[in-house]
Design a protein around this motif. Sequence first.
Motif, PDB file in Angstrom:
ATOM      1  N   TYR A   1     -17.595  -2.367   5.555  1.00 23.14           N
ATOM      2  CA  TYR A   1     -17.537  -2.329   4.089  1.00 23.14           C
ATOM      3  C   TYR A   1     -18.897  -1.939   3.505  1.00 23.14           C
ATOM      4  O   TYR A   1     -18.986  -1.138   2.567  1.00 23.14           O
TER       5      TYR A   1
ATOM      6  N   THR B   1     -11.281   2.141   4.066  1.00 25.73           N
ATOM      7  CA  THR B   1      -9.938   1.709   4.449  1.00 25.73           C
ATOM      8  C   THR B   1      -9.927   1.096   5.843  1.00 25.73           C
ATOM      9  O   THR B   1      -9.184   0.139   6.105  1.00 25.73           O
TER      10      THR B   1
ATOM     11  N   MET C   1     -13.899   6.851   1.565  1.00 29.19           N
ATOM     12  CA  MET C   1     -12.678   6.064   1.437  1.00 29.19           C
ATOM     13  C   MET C   1     -12.024   5.819   2.796  1.00 29.19           C
ATOM     14  O   MET C   1     -11.423   4.755   3.025  1.00 29.19           O
TER      15      MET C   1
ATOM     16  N   LEU D   1     -12.445  -1.117  -5.901  1.00 29.49           N
ATOM     17  CA  LEU D   1     -11.464  -0.036  -5.792  1.00 29.49           C
ATOM     18  C   LEU D   1     -10.818   0.269  -7.134  1.00 29.49           C
ATOM     19  O   LEU D   1     -10.561   1.435  -7.460  1.00 29.49           O
TER      20      LEU D   1
ATOM     21  N   VAL E   1      -3.361   2.953   4.678  1.00 32.91           N
ATOM     22  CA  VAL E   1      -2.921   1.579   4.890  1.00 32.91           C
ATOM     23  C   VAL E   1      -1.445   1.547   5.276  1.00 32.91           C
ATOM     24  O   VAL E   1      -1.040   0.817   6.183  1.00 32.91           O
TER      25      VAL E   1
ATOM     26  N   ASN F   1       0.802  -1.221   0.000  1.00 28.17           N
ATOM     27  CA  ASN F   1       0.000   0.000   0.000  1.00 28.17           C
ATOM     28  C   ASN F   1       0.837   1.275   0.000  1.00 28.17           C
ATOM     29  O   ASN F   1       0.316   2.336  -0.318  1.00 28.17           O
TER      30      ASN F   1
ATOM     31  N   PHE G   1     -14.559  -4.587  -1.893  1.00 27.44           N
ATOM     32  CA  PHE G   1     -13.212  -4.000  -1.984  1.00 27.44           C
ATOM     33  C   PHE G   1     -12.568  -4.180  -3.358  1.00 27.44           C
ATOM     34  O   PHE G   1     -11.647  -3.449  -3.709  1.00 27.44           O
TER      35      PHE G   1
ATOM     36  N   GLU H   1     -10.878  -2.412   5.519  1.00 29.98           N
ATOM     37  CA  GLU H   1      -9.773  -3.161   4.926  1.00 29.98           C
ATOM     38  C   GLU H   1      -8.704  -3.507   5.957  1.00 29.98           C
ATOM     39  O   GLU H   1      -8.204  -4.638   6.016  1.00 29.98           O
TER      40      GLU H   1
ATOM     41  N   GLU I   1      -5.195   8.185  -1.023  1.00 34.07           N
ATOM     42  CA  GLU I   1      -5.640   8.264   0.377  1.00 34.07           C
ATOM     43  C   GLU I   1      -5.709   6.868   0.989  1.00 34.07           C
ATOM     44  O   GLU I   1      -5.224   6.635   2.102  1.00 34.07           O
ATOM     45  N   ASN I   2      -6.296   5.942   0.251  1.00 36.85           N
ATOM     46  CA  ASN I   2      -6.386   4.564   0.721  1.00 36.85           C
ATOM     47  C   ASN I   2      -4.997   3.982   0.983  1.00 36.85           C
ATOM     48  O   ASN I   2      -4.736   3.399   2.047  1.00 36.85           O
TER      49      ASN I   2
END
Length: 424
Positions: free
Chosen positions: A312, A336, A332, A241, A285, A146, A238, A339, A280-281
């Motif tokens: 989610y 995240t 987001m 994305l 992460v 990530n 997910f 995730e 951003e994601n």
Amino acid sequence: MRLRDWDQNLKVRLFGEALMNITFWMFFPFLTIYFAESFGKGKAGFLLIFSQVFSVFANLLGGYTADRFGRKRMMVISAFGQGIAFLVFAYAVSPWYTSPMLGFICFALVGVFGSIYWPASQAMVADVVPEKDRSNVFAIFYTSINVAVVVGPILGAIFYVKYRFELMVAVGIISILLALVLAKWTRETVPASAQKEKAADGKWYDFLKNQLADYKVIVQDRIFLMFIVAGILAAQTFMQLDLLFPVYTKDTVNNQTVFELGSKVFTVNGEQAFGLILSENGLFVALFTVFVTKWMISFRERNVFVLSSIVYAVAILMFGATNWIWGLIAAMAVFTLAELMTAGLQQTFISNLAPEHMRGQYFAAASLRYTIGRTIAPISIPLTVWIGYGWTFFILSILALFSAGLYWVMFRMYENKRASEKVV
């Protein structure tokens, strides 16, 4: 477990794969847009589904071959194969020749080789890392991926449009170099118990028969099978994305103001908005994976997996409810969090379930959550044409909630099984 205490195999992989991932993410997020523009949304969606069918079979093959022929060998072959596919892809978008269909075929081959690489790489971590440290090691590898998701799209936004051919060539060369590095500086880690003697007079189809027999054992593991099905349902959120999100932002975000600084106004169009939320994601992460993993370890696994799927569902509804850039940024952030909640726990759970001699195949079968999930996920693109974005996002959120229910049932079965084993 400190990085300096890691096995050399893992150190080499961490840095080699990080470089590979950065270059890969410089163009990968934009491929859905490229194929949608080249073939149309409907055809692109079905082509992406078709390409993932091959990855499903390659994934199962990858697990079998990782256990039979070694983690290192399969990782080297896969990295080299990806390199060649990327170089041909570069030719398909070169100044001298343009062929979206050839590019798509190469994209499918990259997915196939990646599906062979994945189970071997995950099994190698389980081979050399004590059980108590696996969640943290898996989390660090996840973080490195990530970091690439942060850096790659930013660089890609600068170079992709004008230097697409050069990017493809670069990632092809780096993949081949990764194969050479793995061949020279890593060792084989497959346990002796995973290697079965080959029949001297075996028929050509014995390989397939043995593979199907081994996977039959995995399918009969009801707990593990439910884990895969729940994961496939969760993947429908997910996986969007890099499928639905770029198309959605391109269609709905039009030169919106992000912020003003004095007399300067910073605006984004659809593609830039997608790059922003993708970065951003990746940034979140990269910053918080290890922290959130350590936090989640303190809770019951069942509660973490169930809540992750629920979060989610909330995130996907938030995406479908807005095209405002700051609303997408907030969605987001929630996405995240979902995730990160299971980022380090999933691989540890798989390694705990898997018998040592079938570890590669269990990781391969577990990866069906992603390969089958990615096979189904592109249907969201033509679905937006048939029923619109709002209903598409709503259906995806319902699937995430079904996933939460399956995780709840699965962990009740798992906890009952462990309790009965302790009694015996």
